[in-house]
Every structure is written in structure tokens, then in C-alpha cells.
Design a protein around this motif. Sequence first.
Motif, PDB file in Angstrom:
ATOM      1  N   ALA A  67     -20.768  77.604 103.866  1.00 46.39           N
ATOM      2  CA  ALA A  67     -20.997  76.440 102.569  1.00 46.39           C
ATOM      3  C   ALA A  67     -19.667  75.660 102.260  1.00 46.39           C
ATOM      4  CB  ALA A  67     -21.331  77.380 101.366  1.00 46.39           C
ATOM      5  N   LYS A  68     -18.385  76.447 102.439  1.00 46.87           N
ATOM      6  CA  LYS A  68     -17.262  75.669 102.300  1.00 46.87           C
ATOM      7  C   LYS A  68     -16.771  74.973 103.340  1.00 46.87           C
ATOM      8  CE  LYS A  68     -15.342  79.627  99.498  1.00 46.87           C
ATOM      9  NZ  LYS A  68     -14.245  80.713  99.211  1.00 46.87           N
ATOM     10  N   ALA A  69     -17.125  75.304 104.371  1.00 41.93           N
ATOM     11  CA  ALA A  69     -16.933  74.354 105.567  1.00 41.93           C
ATOM     12  C   ALA A  69     -17.840  73.100 105.489  1.00 41.93           C
ATOM     13  CB  ALA A  69     -17.160  75.192 106.918  1.00 41.93           C
ATOM     14  N   ASP A  70     -18.747  73.181 105.312  1.00 39.40           N
ATOM     15  CA  ASP A  70     -19.875  71.912 104.891  1.00 39.40           C
ATOM     16  C   ASP A  70     -19.172  71.278 103.858  1.00 39.40           C
ATOM     17  OD1 ASP A  70     -21.550  72.881 106.954  1.00 39.40           O
ATOM     18  OD2 ASP A  70     -23.013  73.890 105.428  1.00 39.40           O
ATOM     19  N   GLU A  71     -18.815  71.949 102.636  1.00 42.73           N
ATOM     20  CA  GLU A  71     -18.026  70.991 101.456  1.00 42.73           C
ATOM     21  C   GLU A  71     -16.810  70.131 102.124  1.00 42.73           C
ATOM     22  OE1 GLU A  71     -17.223  73.550  98.417  1.00 42.73           O
ATOM     23  OE2 GLU A  71     -19.273  74.125  97.927  1.00 42.73           O
ATOM     24  N   ARG A  72     -16.006  70.891 103.047  1.00 39.88           N
ATOM     25  CA  ARG A  72     -14.984  70.321 103.530  1.00 39.88           C
ATOM     26  C   ARG A  72     -15.358  69.060 104.664  1.00 39.88           C
ATOM     27  NH1 ARG A  72     -11.831  75.998 104.529  1.00 39.88           N
ATOM     28  NH2 ARG A  72     -11.062  76.422 102.318  1.00 39.88           N
ATOM     29  N   VAL A  73     -16.178  69.417 105.449  1.00 38.26           N
ATOM     30  CA  VAL A  73     -16.760  68.320 106.363  1.00 38.26           C
ATOM     31  C   VAL A  73     -17.210  67.047 105.503  1.00 38.26           C
ATOM     32  CG1 VAL A  73     -18.588  67.726 107.866  1.00 38.26           C
ATOM     33  CG2 VAL A  73     -17.509  69.807 108.242  1.00 38.26           C
ATOM     34  N   ALA A  74     -17.940  67.336 104.414  1.00 37.32           N
ATOM     35  CA  ALA A  74     -18.560  66.332 103.412  1.00 37.32           C
ATOM     36  C   ALA A  74     -17.315  65.584 103.153  1.00 37.32           C
ATOM     37  CB  ALA A  74     -19.466  66.758 102.489  1.00 37.32           C
ATOM     38  N   ALA A 128     -14.026  65.349 104.170  1.00 34.46           N
ATOM     39  CA  ALA A 128     -13.387  64.483 105.106  1.00 34.46           C
ATOM     40  C   ALA A 128     -14.324  63.222 105.623  1.00 34.46           C
ATOM     41  CB  ALA A 128     -13.305  65.505 106.207  1.00 34.46           C
ATOM     42  N   GLU A 129     -15.653  63.608 105.489  1.00 31.63           N
ATOM     43  CA  GLU A 129     -16.367  62.198 105.850  1.00 31.63           C
ATOM     44  C   GLU A 129     -16.203  61.358 104.746  1.00 31.63           C
ATOM     45  OE1 GLU A 129     -20.272  63.914 106.229  1.00 31.63           O
ATOM     46  OE2 GLU A 129     -20.156  64.496 108.727  1.00 31.63           O
ATOM     47  N   ASN A 130     -16.298  61.432 103.506  1.00 31.34           N
ATOM     48  CA  ASN A 130     -16.191  60.850 102.361  1.00 31.34           C
ATOM     49  C   ASN A 130     -14.775  60.053 102.566  1.00 31.34           C
ATOM     50  OD1 ASN A 130     -18.567  61.233 101.399  1.00 31.34           O
ATOM     51  ND2 ASN A 130     -17.885  62.827  99.953  1.00 31.34           N
ATOM     52  N   ILE A 146     -13.853  55.995 102.964  1.00 30.39           N
ATOM     53  CA  ILE A 146     -13.049  55.443 102.013  1.00 30.39           C
ATOM     54  C   ILE A 146     -11.842  54.820 102.919  1.00 30.39           C
ATOM     55  CG2 ILE A 146     -11.354  55.733 100.159  1.00 30.39           C
ATOM     56  CD1 ILE A 146     -13.256  57.670  99.022  1.00 30.39           C
ATOM     57  N   ALA A 147     -11.261  55.518 103.663  1.00 28.76           N
ATOM     58  CA  ALA A 147     -10.127  54.883 104.579  1.00 28.76           C
ATOM     59  C   ALA A 147     -10.708  53.757 105.398  1.00 28.76           C
ATOM     60  CB  ALA A 147      -9.765  56.119 105.546  1.00 28.76           C
ATOM     61  N   GLU A 148     -11.993  53.928 105.856  1.00 27.49           N
ATOM     62  CA  GLU A 148     -12.400  52.654 106.623  1.00 27.49           C
ATOM     63  C   GLU A 148     -12.704  51.533 105.608  1.00 27.49           C
ATOM     64  OE1 GLU A 148     -16.256  53.811 108.351  1.00 27.49           O
ATOM     65  OE2 GLU A 148     -15.166  55.375 109.900  1.00 27.49           O
ATOM     66  N   ARG A 149     -13.134  51.792 104.494  1.00 30.99           N
ATOM     67  CA  ARG A 149     -13.227  50.429 103.510  1.00 30.99           C
ATOM     68  C   ARG A 149     -11.981  49.898 103.258  1.00 30.99           C
ATOM     69  NH1 ARG A 149     -17.333  53.436  99.377  1.00 30.99           N
ATOM     70  NH2 ARG A 149     -19.199  53.475 100.884  1.00 30.99           N
ATOM     71  N   ARG A 150     -10.869  50.875 102.964  1.00 32.90           N
ATOM     72  CA  ARG A 150      -9.594  50.385 102.819  1.00 32.90           C
ATOM     73  C   ARG A 150      -9.017  49.381 103.900  1.00 32.90           C
ATOM     74  NH1 ARG A 150      -6.979  55.515  99.672  1.00 32.90           N
ATOM     75  NH2 ARG A 150      -8.059  55.157  97.906  1.00 32.90           N
ATOM     76  N   ALA A 151      -9.257  50.051 105.036  1.00 31.41           N
ATOM     77  CA  ALA A 151      -8.756  49.373 106.186  1.00 31.41           C
ATOM     78  C   ALA A 151      -9.486  48.016 106.440  1.00 31.41           C
ATOM     79  CB  ALA A 151      -8.974  50.036 107.490  1.00 31.41           C
ATOM     80  N   SER A 152     -10.910  48.074 106.142  1.00 30.60           N
ATOM     81  CA  SER A 152     -11.692  46.646 106.296  1.00 30.60           C
ATOM     82  C   SER A 152     -11.138  45.637 105.022  1.00 30.60           C
ATOM     83  CB  SER A 152     -12.982  46.886 105.903  1.00 30.60           C
ATOM     84  OG  SER A 152     -13.845  45.777 105.999  1.00 30.60           O
ATOM     85  N   ALA A 153     -10.635  46.163 103.983  1.00 31.43           N
ATOM     86  CA  ALA A 153     -10.234  45.234 102.907  1.00 31.43           C
ATOM     87  C   ALA A 153      -8.956  44.801 103.156  1.00 31.43           C
ATOM     88  CB  ALA A 153     -10.173  46.321 101.442  1.00 31.43           C
TER      89      ALA A 153
END
Length: 136
Positions: free
Chosen positions: A60-67, A69-71, A75-82
Amino acid sequence: RETELKAEALAAAAALQSKLEAARQVEEEKIASAVAREEAADQKLAVATSAEERILSVMAKADERVAEAENKAVIAERRASAAEGRIAVTEARAKKAESLHAAEKTKVSTFEKKSGKSESITMEAVTRAEEAEKNE
């Protein structure tokens, strides 16, 4: 003769009683052994259940960390696009400013040829170019 039969019957009864007692003792030992095996199995089950709960908790903790990291990646993709958008706008403004500057140079050059008033016209062109850059 009756006494002999009674003695034999008593001896047989005592032998049966002894066999019955021995059988009862064997059964009690079997029951005690089964209870001990059941208790050991319960302890193993408790250990396995605890391990399973720890594994599920880690998963469950690993799933939270993956989520998370995905978030963060989204966010990083959005910032890069902006940032790319801002870069494109800045580049467009720079090209426009260069083009305005070139146009002003052409006007000044043409006017200088016609009027011979290069110094005052050049200052006006510089001022206009600076105002255009500020407005952009």
C-alpha cells in the motif's frame, strides 16, 4: 469350581480394566498431541497473517509512492509545457522586436538620405524601438 470361575472372571475383568486404562491413556496422549499440533498450527497461522499484513502494508505504501511520483511527473510535464509556451512567446516577441528594429533602421536610413538629419531621427528610432520592446 464356582470360586475358580469367579477368580477367572475377576482376573479377566482386571485384565480388561488394565487394557481399558491403557487405551484411555493412549487416547489422552493422542488428544494432547493433536491439541499441541493445533496450537502450533495456530501460531504459524498468526505469524503468516502478521507477515501478510506487513506485506500488504508495504504494498500500500509503495502504491502511494507510485501515485505521488505519477502526480509529480504530471505536474512536471505541465510546468515544462508552460515553460515551452513562455519560451515560444518570448522568442516571438524577440523576433518582432528585431523586425521592428530592422524596419526602424530602414526608415532612418531612407530618411537620412532624403533629409540629412541623421542624428535627431536616429534618436527617435531608438526611442520608438525601446517603447515597442516595453509594450511587448
